[in-house]
Each structure stands twice: as C-alpha cells, then as structure tokens.
Design an enzyme around this catalytic site. Structure first.
Site, short mmCIF file in Angstrom:
data_model
loop_
_atom_site.label_atom_id
_atom_site.label_comp_id
_atom_site.label_asym_id
_atom_site.label_seq_id
_atom_site.Cartn_x
_atom_site.Cartn_y
_atom_site.Cartn_z
N GLY A 201 25.73 35.87 43.98
CA GLY A 201 26.22 36.12 42.63
C GLY A 201 25.12 36.27 41.61
O GLY A 201 25.19 37.10 40.69
N ASP B 118 29.67 35.70 40.85
CA ASP B 118 30.14 37.01 40.39
C ASP B 118 31.61 37.30 40.67
O ASP B 118 32.21 38.17 40.04
CB ASP B 118 29.33 38.10 41.10
CG ASP B 118 29.52 37.99 42.61
OD1 ASP B 118 29.06 36.98 43.19
OD2 ASP B 118 30.16 38.88 43.21
N ARG C 162 29.30 25.54 39.40
CA ARG C 162 28.65 26.87 39.41
C ARG C 162 29.72 27.95 39.62
O ARG C 162 30.61 27.80 40.45
CB ARG C 162 27.63 26.97 40.53
CG ARG C 162 27.11 28.40 40.70
CD ARG C 162 26.62 28.68 42.11
NE ARG C 162 26.26 30.07 42.31
CZ ARG C 162 27.05 30.97 42.90
NH1 ARG C 162 28.25 30.63 43.34
NH2 ARG C 162 26.65 32.22 43.05
N VAL C 163 29.60 29.04 38.90
CA VAL C 163 30.49 30.18 39.10
C VAL C 163 29.63 31.41 39.30
O VAL C 163 28.70 31.66 38.52
CB VAL C 163 31.43 30.38 37.89
CG1 VAL C 163 32.26 31.64 38.04
CG2 VAL C 163 32.36 29.16 37.74
N THR D 298 32.91 34.89 50.78
CA THR D 298 33.75 35.73 49.93
C THR D 298 34.62 36.67 50.75
O THR D 298 34.18 37.19 51.78
CB THR D 298 32.86 36.56 48.98
OG1 THR D 298 32.03 35.65 48.26
CG2 THR D 298 33.67 37.40 48.03
N THR E 109 30.44 41.25 47.57
CA THR E 109 30.14 39.95 48.16
C THR E 109 28.64 39.74 48.14
O THR E 109 27.87 40.70 48.01
CB THR E 109 30.67 39.88 49.61
OG1 THR E 109 30.40 38.57 50.15
CG2 THR E 109 30.00 40.91 50.52
N GLY E 110 28.22 38.50 48.24
CA GLY E 110 26.78 38.24 48.31
C GLY E 110 26.33 37.25 47.26
O GLY E 110 27.10 36.42 46.78
N1 GLY Z 1 29.51 36.13 45.63
C1 GLY Z 1 29.95 34.80 45.59
C2 GLY Z 1 29.20 33.95 44.67
O1 GLY Z 1 28.02 34.19 44.41
O2 GLY Z 1 29.75 33.00 44.19
#
Ligand code: GLY
Length: 231
Positions: free
Chosen positions: A145, A122, A119-120, A91, A142-143
């Site tokens: 989700g 955060d 998959r989506v 990210t 970031t990190g």
């Molecule tokens: N932070 C990126 C994700 O989990 O997709």
C-alpha cells in the site's frame, strides 16, 4: 494479522455507472467486509473506519463474528513464529462487467502481515486500491500500500486505458510507473468497457482467475504465463 496478532480489515467497492463508492477500514469482527463496503456505497458514499464501520455493519444487519474466528490456530502459530515478517499482501480484488455495460470494482484486505494496529493501506482508497468508470474500465490492485498510494495505481491503469491501449498494456504501464517512481511490489487486474482483460505485477507471482460467457469454467493463473484448469 497485525502487530497485536489481530485481524483488521479494509475494503471498498466502486460502481462504474454512477461513480458511487463505499469504504471501510480497520474494522474487526465483520465476516464479509466487502459487503459492508457495498452497503455503504448503496446507502451514501463515505469512508467509515474502525468502530463506525462495525456499527454500520451491525445496524444494517450484515454478518458479524467474533474477531478471533477470523484467525485459525495455524495462522496464529505462524504469526507467532514470523512476527517480524512485514509487507506480505493479503488482498483479494475483483472487477466485473455486466451485459448492460456496467463495470464495478471491489477490493478487500487484511493489510500486510505484522502491520501496526490501525495502519490502513491502499485497498479501501478509491484511485489507489480500486477504480471503476463505465466510460473506461475497472481496476483492482494488490501489493504494498505504501508504494501503491503515491502512484495512485488503479487510476493510473484506468487512465492508460483512455489512450485505447489493451488492458494488458495499461496494467503493465501502471506497474512500470510504480517501478520507476517508488520501491515496492504490486499487481493490478483490469477490465475495459469491451470486456477485454489484462493484468500485470512485479511480485514473484500473483494468482488471477477470470470467467467469461464463452468459457465453460474459469481460467486460473498463478503466474502470468501459466494457467491451469480447476476441477
Ligand atoms: N494492499 C494492501 C495494503 O497495503 O494494505
């Protein structure tokens, strides 16, 4: 790269002056997903996924590319060898304050390595992956989700600013909340309306850079306590 060896991108942008926002998720073959998010924000705030995001980009003249161009041979080989490695964040986030006091936040991601197709996380979710409000501040995260979403990490950090804490403390508060309530690693960058900068993370490291009027060149960090000059 996802479980199929392909890149699907998510991105969002938020304008702190109007609270306008735009988001895309699971798009392929778009060169700059953040530009699509910005265009959606300026057009009419909404969240477009997969083909609808790609169609919007195409119809608005934004740069498209062959989806294979987003994967180098080296990355493809790495993916083949590490196909079972999950949860590596990919990210990039940005927060900005202009001379008129306008704040903005943007976040863009390829998700997590080996994520299942579709998959989506955060990054494209206002409140979790980003938030901007001229009355308070701007945040990008970031990190993992799956950990960031239930603690609404970006808004948690922004709400801590309302208590007139320094952005560093507010960022740490948000990460502490995540650590206390869920498992997982995350980080956030934060800017308040005065232009004060803060960030925090509970991963091993997180790269951060910032630039202000007073600096000759950006301050660059790979770890919180370790900065270095760039050439
Ligand atoms: N932070 C990126 C994700 O989990 O997709």
């Amino acid at each position: 790269m996802n479980s199929e060896g392909e890149v699907e991108d998510d991105a969002a942008m938020m304008d702190g002056a109007t609270l306008a926002w735009g988001a895309i998720a699971a798009v392929q073959g778009v060169r700059h997903p953040i530009s699509v998010a910005r265009k959606i924000m300026e057009d009419k705030p909404r969240f477009l996924v997969a083909e609808s995001g790609e169609r919007f980009a195409l119809e608005h003249g934004l740069e498209m590319c062959d989806k294979d161009e987003l994967v180098s041979e080296e990355q493809y080989q790495e993916w083949k060898e590490e196909a079972n490695v999950l949860d590596r964040p990919n990210t990039v986030g940005c927060v900005a304050l202009d001379s008129s006091g306008n704040l903005a936040a943007g976040t863009s991601t390829g998700g997590t390595t080996g994520q299942s197709q579709g998959r989506v996380g955060d990054s494209a979710l206002v409140g979790s992956g980003l938030y901007a409000d001229n009355q308070l501040g701007a945040c990008s995260t970031t990190g993992d989700g799956e950990s960031i979403i239930p603690v609404v990490l970006a808004k948690t950090a922004i709400d801590a600013l309302a208590e007139e804490t320094h952005p560093d403390q507010a960022a740490q508060h948000a990460i502490n909340t995540l650590k206390a309530r869920v498992k997982g690693e995350a980080g956030c960058i934060l800017l308040d309306r005065q232009g004060r900068i803060g960030w925090a993370y509970n991963s091993d490291n997180m790269a951060v850079a910032y630039m202000t009027e007073a600096l000759q060149q950006p301050a660059v960090f790979t770890e919180k306590e370790q900065s270095f000059a760039i050439a």
